[in-house]
Design a protein around this motif. Structure first.
Motif, PDB file in Angstrom:
ATOM      1  N   PRO A 124      23.860  44.627  12.933  1.00 53.72           N
ATOM      2  CA  PRO A 124      22.960  43.954  11.985  1.00 53.72           C
ATOM      3  C   PRO A 124      23.094  44.487  10.565  1.00 53.72           C
ATOM      4  O   PRO A 124      23.359  45.667  10.354  1.00 53.72           O
ATOM      5  CB  PRO A 124      21.573  44.251  12.555  1.00 53.72           C
ATOM      6  N   ARG A 126      20.657  44.696   8.423  1.00 52.96           N
ATOM      7  CA  ARG A 126      19.520  45.586   8.191  1.00 52.96           C
ATOM      8  C   ARG A 126      18.681  45.652   9.459  1.00 52.96           C
ATOM      9  O   ARG A 126      18.827  44.820  10.346  1.00 52.96           O
ATOM     10  CB  ARG A 126      18.688  45.170   6.981  1.00 52.96           C
ATOM     11  N   GLU A 127      17.812  46.613   9.491  1.00 49.68           N
ATOM     12  CA  GLU A 127      16.919  46.782  10.622  1.00 49.68           C
ATOM     13  C   GLU A 127      16.103  45.514  10.845  1.00 49.68           C
ATOM     14  O   GLU A 127      15.720  44.839   9.893  1.00 49.68           O
ATOM     15  CB  GLU A 127      15.964  47.948  10.315  1.00 49.68           C
ATOM     16  N   ASN A 128      15.879  45.173  12.067  1.00 47.66           N
ATOM     17  CA  ASN A 128      15.100  43.987  12.449  1.00 47.66           C
ATOM     18  C   ASN A 128      15.750  42.677  11.996  1.00 47.66           C
ATOM     19  O   ASN A 128      15.064  41.702  11.700  1.00 47.66           O
ATOM     20  CB  ASN A 128      13.667  44.069  11.917  1.00 47.66           C
ATOM     21  N   SER A 129      17.068  42.668  11.928  1.00 47.43           N
ATOM     22  CA  SER A 129      17.796  41.460  11.543  1.00 47.43           C
ATOM     23  C   SER A 129      18.764  41.086  12.658  1.00 47.43           C
ATOM     24  O   SER A 129      19.334  41.949  13.306  1.00 47.43           O
ATOM     25  CB  SER A 129      18.578  41.717  10.252  1.00 47.43           C
ATOM     26  N   ASP A 130      18.937  39.780  12.841  1.00 48.94           N
ATOM     27  CA  ASP A 130      19.906  39.297  13.824  1.00 48.94           C
ATOM     28  C   ASP A 130      21.241  38.966  13.178  1.00 48.94           C
ATOM     29  O   ASP A 130      22.208  38.672  13.875  1.00 48.94           O
ATOM     30  CB  ASP A 130      19.379  38.039  14.525  1.00 48.94           C
TER      31      ASP A 130
END
Length: 165
Positions: A124, A126-130
């Motif tokens: 990913p 960035r964090e919390n990205s798909d």
């Protein structure tokens, strides 16, 4: 397969940076352009080539720093602010420096892709990205190609494009 993905991205980066192919690469689109011509605008609603180059430098560098896991400024930046240009007709040295900076960032991208673990390309952005890096870098290349086309068009309109380039 993962080395093929790296080669795919490297091919796109080269086409945008300095290898001639289906379209003019950035270095060729800027060749021979003066600071005065780089600041020229067709009208008040248009961007100058200088502004476009500043914009490309900003976004390419920002994503490169993210890719290399370097710290980013946390400031919220309006995209229109990235089309920065000097308030006055700048000296040729400043324009040359701006061109060198944007071409260097493109070279750094190529080196970063060459050296990265191919697995990172599927990770990913960035964090919390798909969204994987592969997609983001491909979009960066499309973005670069779009603005390179604008630069060539501006040069054609202003009469500074050499058709033999």
């Amino acid at each position: 397969m993962s080395n093929q993905l790296k080669q795919f991205l490297l091919s796109q980066l080269a086409a945008c940076h300095d290898e001639e192919g289906w379209f003019v690469p950035l270095h060729k689109s800027l060749d021979g352009l003066t600071a005065k011509d780089a600041l020229w605008k067709e009208d008040l609603n248009s961007n100058s080539i200088w502004g476009i180059v500043s914009h490309l430098t900003f976004w390419n560098q920002r994503y490169l720093h993210r890719f290399l896991e370097k710290p980013l400024s946390e400031e919220n930046i309006d995209n229109t602010e990235t089309f920065s240009e000097p308030e006055h007709e700048s000296m040729e040295v400043e324009w040359f420096s701006e061109v060198v900076k944007t071409l260097a960032v493109m070279s750094e991208w190529r080196e970063a892709i060459k050296l990265c673990d191919p697995v990172k390309l599927m990770g990913p952005v960035r964090e919390n990205s798909d969204e994987p890096w592969l997609n983001t870098i491909a979009h960066i290349n499309i973005h670069n190609a779009y603005h390179i086309g604008q630069i060539v068009q501006i040069r054609k309109v202003q009469g500074t494009w050499n058709i033999n380039v």
